[in-house]
Design a protein around this motif. Structure first.
Motif, mmCIF file in Angstrom:
data_model
loop_
_atom_site.group_PDB
_atom_site.id
_atom_site.type_symbol
_atom_site.label_atom_id
_atom_site.label_comp_id
_atom_site.label_asym_id
_atom_site.label_seq_id
_atom_site.Cartn_x
_atom_site.Cartn_y
_atom_site.Cartn_z
ATOM 1 N N GLN A 93 43.825 27.454 54.186
ATOM 2 C CA GLN A 93 45.089 27.525 54.911
ATOM 3 C C GLN A 93 46.167 26.699 54.212
ATOM 4 O OE1 GLN A 93 42.193 26.378 56.790
ATOM 5 N NE2 GLN A 93 41.671 28.464 57.308
ATOM 6 N N LEU A 94 46.704 27.209 53.133
ATOM 7 C CA LEU A 94 47.817 26.557 52.448
ATOM 8 C C LEU A 94 49.131 27.104 52.992
ATOM 9 C CD1 LEU A 94 46.428 26.676 48.818
ATOM 10 C CD2 LEU A 94 46.992 24.597 50.082
ATOM 11 N N PRO A 95 50.171 26.279 53.070
ATOM 12 C CA PRO A 95 51.429 26.770 53.635
ATOM 13 C C PRO A 95 52.139 27.814 52.769
ATOM 14 C CG PRO A 95 51.642 24.479 52.949
ATOM 15 C CD PRO A 95 50.207 24.871 52.767
ATOM 16 N N ASP A 96 52.045 27.683 51.425
ATOM 17 C CA ASP A 96 52.774 28.619 50.570
ATOM 18 C C ASP A 96 51.990 29.880 50.211
ATOM 19 O OD1 ASP A 96 51.348 26.560 49.355
ATOM 20 O OD2 ASP A 96 52.773 26.231 47.758
ATOM 21 N N GLN A 97 50.679 29.871 50.426
ATOM 22 C CA GLN A 97 49.862 31.054 50.157
ATOM 23 C C GLN A 97 48.461 30.775 50.699
ATOM 24 O OE1 GLN A 97 48.528 32.006 45.992
ATOM 25 N NE2 GLN A 97 49.864 33.748 46.328
ATOM 26 N N ASN A 98 47.811 31.780 51.271
ATOM 27 C CA ASN A 98 46.465 31.497 51.798
ATOM 28 C C ASN A 98 45.480 31.273 50.645
ATOM 29 O OD1 ASN A 98 44.830 33.895 51.141
ATOM 30 N ND2 ASN A 98 46.157 34.982 52.563
ATOM 31 N N GLY A 99 44.409 30.589 50.966
ATOM 32 C CA GLY A 99 43.427 30.221 49.962
ATOM 33 C C GLY A 99 42.755 31.404 49.290
ATOM 34 N N TYR A 100 42.635 32.502 50.009
ATOM 35 C CA TYR A 100 41.982 33.676 49.429
ATOM 36 C C TYR A 100 42.836 34.261 48.303
ATOM 37 C CZ TYR A 100 39.263 33.109 53.657
ATOM 38 O OH TYR A 100 38.484 32.584 54.660
ATOM 39 N N GLU A 101 44.138 34.356 48.519
ATOM 40 C CA GLU A 101 45.039 34.844 47.477
ATOM 41 C C GLU A 101 45.090 33.843 46.314
ATOM 42 O OE1 GLU A 101 47.177 37.223 45.212
ATOM 43 O OE2 GLU A 101 46.260 37.814 47.111
ATOM 44 N N THR A 102 45.068 32.568 46.644
ATOM 45 C CA THR A 102 45.060 31.531 45.604
ATOM 46 C C THR A 102 43.804 31.658 44.749
ATOM 47 O OG1 THR A 102 46.307 30.053 47.047
ATOM 48 C CG2 THR A 102 45.152 29.049 45.193
ATOM 49 N N SER A 103 42.669 31.893 45.372
ATOM 50 C CA SER A 103 41.426 32.077 44.637
ATOM 51 C C SER A 103 41.532 33.258 43.672
ATOM 52 C CB SER A 103 40.265 32.290 45.616
ATOM 53 O OG SER A 103 39.053 32.476 44.925
ATOM 54 N N ARG A 104 42.129 34.340 44.125
ATOM 55 C CA ARG A 104 42.321 35.506 43.241
ATOM 56 C C ARG A 104 43.174 35.139 42.032
ATOM 57 N NH1 ARG A 104 42.823 37.876 48.352
ATOM 58 N NH2 ARG A 104 41.168 39.384 48.787
ATOM 59 N N MET A 112 38.715 30.866 33.857
ATOM 60 C CA MET A 112 38.398 30.462 35.233
ATOM 61 C C MET A 112 37.347 31.366 35.885
ATOM 62 S SD MET A 112 40.143 27.830 35.844
ATOM 63 C CE MET A 112 41.269 26.991 34.774
ATOM 64 N N GLU A 113 36.729 32.259 35.109
ATOM 65 C CA GLU A 113 35.756 33.192 35.666
ATOM 66 C C GLU A 113 34.479 32.503 36.130
ATOM 67 O OE1 GLU A 113 36.540 33.359 32.261
ATOM 68 O OE2 GLU A 113 38.236 34.705 32.412
ATOM 69 N N TYR A 114 34.140 31.371 35.500
ATOM 70 C CA TYR A 114 32.845 30.740 35.754
ATOM 71 C C TYR A 114 32.915 29.496 36.631
ATOM 72 C CZ TYR A 114 31.392 33.723 31.907
ATOM 73 O OH TYR A 114 31.144 34.797 31.103
ATOM 74 N N ILE A 115 34.087 29.010 36.938
ATOM 75 C CA ILE A 115 34.208 27.767 37.702
ATOM 76 C C ILE A 115 33.980 28.055 39.178
ATOM 77 C CG2 ILE A 115 35.729 25.875 38.351
ATOM 78 C CD1 ILE A 115 37.130 26.300 35.645
ATOM 79 N N PRO A 116 33.008 27.406 39.786
ATOM 80 C CA PRO A 116 32.770 27.640 41.218
ATOM 81 C C PRO A 116 33.972 27.197 42.059
ATOM 82 C CG PRO A 116 30.895 26.523 40.212
ATOM 83 C CD PRO A 116 32.000 26.509 39.206
ATOM 84 N N ILE A 117 34.340 28.033 43.005
ATOM 85 C CA ILE A 117 35.412 27.726 43.953
ATOM 86 C C ILE A 117 34.777 27.612 45.329
ATOM 87 C CG2 ILE A 117 37.556 28.493 45.041
ATOM 88 C CD1 ILE A 117 38.211 29.993 42.431
ATOM 89 N N ILE A 118 34.967 26.442 45.941
ATOM 90 C CA ILE A 118 34.412 26.163 47.253
ATOM 91 C C ILE A 118 35.552 26.166 48.266
ATOM 92 C CG2 ILE A 118 33.070 24.541 48.644
ATOM 93 C CD1 ILE A 118 31.623 25.668 46.071
ATOM 94 N N ALA A 119 35.440 27.017 49.280
ATOM 95 C CA ALA A 119 36.465 27.106 50.332
ATOM 96 C C ALA A 119 36.284 25.978 51.336
ATOM 97 C CB ALA A 119 36.360 28.449 51.041
ATOM 98 N N PRO A 133 33.996 35.829 49.306
ATOM 99 C CA PRO A 133 33.393 36.379 48.085
ATOM 100 C C PRO A 133 34.253 37.459 47.422
ATOM 101 C CG PRO A 133 31.746 36.156 49.800
ATOM 102 C CD PRO A 133 33.077 35.879 50.442
ATOM 103 N N VAL A 134 34.933 38.243 48.220
ATOM 104 C CA VAL A 134 35.807 39.290 47.672
ATOM 105 C C VAL A 134 36.975 38.678 46.906
ATOM 106 C CG1 VAL A 134 37.324 41.220 48.302
ATOM 107 C CG2 VAL A 134 35.160 40.914 49.489
#
Length: 176
Positions: A93-104, A112-119, A133-134
């Motif tokens: 829940q980021l104010p300027d963009q949600n975390g899912y879009e940021t992850s994309r 950055m393909e291999y770095i684990p991203i933890i929500a 995951p998507v």
């Protein structure tokens, strides 16, 4: 004087540092098994809430991690462009963009393909399971954050043998 250790390629700089750090500590003083479990990893923490950022950063530092903190996306992408990270903790829940879009967007960056991203999320698991995951996220921690939850994920994603088996390769073109 010297020592021998085995390091499989490809390896992260933090793994080499960890082996050297572990060897240095074993020479200087005997320690219990728990005290030897440290994670000398470079972590990027992207969290806009000051209190959450403070708590998570403190837990990560206590576990032996070096932590760079970003309170917004501008800071986060500046850090990502200039530093190498072993793991990224990202609030959903980021104010300027949600975390899912940021992850994309992170996955679309070169290297950055291999770095684990933890929500980091206060939402129900079902939402993360559907969207995370998507979007290229690898795992999640529910808020409120606890030391045990962070430690468990550090062990899961920074222990080389387990992490290599768990980590999918993300095709950024399919995420955008």
């Amino acid at each position: 004087t010297g020592f021998v250790f085995c390091l499989r390629k490809p390896f992260r700089p933090s793994e080499l540092h960890g082996l050297l750090f572990q060897k240095q500590n074993s020479i200087s003083s005997p320690k219990t098994r728990e005290e030897n479990i440290l994670f000398p990893a470079n972590i990027l923490l992207i969290e806009d809430n000051l209190m959450n950022r403070f708590i998570v950063a403190r837990i990560l530092k206590k576990a032996g991690c070096h932590v760079d903190e970003a309170e917004n996306l501008s800071n986060a992408f500046d850090l990502l462009a200039n530093c190498n990270y072993d793991l990224i903790f990202l609030t959903c829940q980021l104010p300027d963009q949600n975390g899912y879009e940021t992850s994309r967007r992170i996955r679309a960056m070169k290297g950055m393909e291999y770095i684990p991203i933890i929500a980091l999320t206060s939402r129900p698991f079902s939402e993360y399971a559907q969207k995370g995951p998507v979007a290229g996220m690898n795992d999640f921690i529910p808020k409120p954050i606890t030391y045990n939850a962070v430690f468990k994920l550090l062990k899961k994603w920074l222990s080389r043998d387990e992490a290599l088996d768990l980590l999918p390769v993300f095709d950024a073109g399919k995420l955008l």
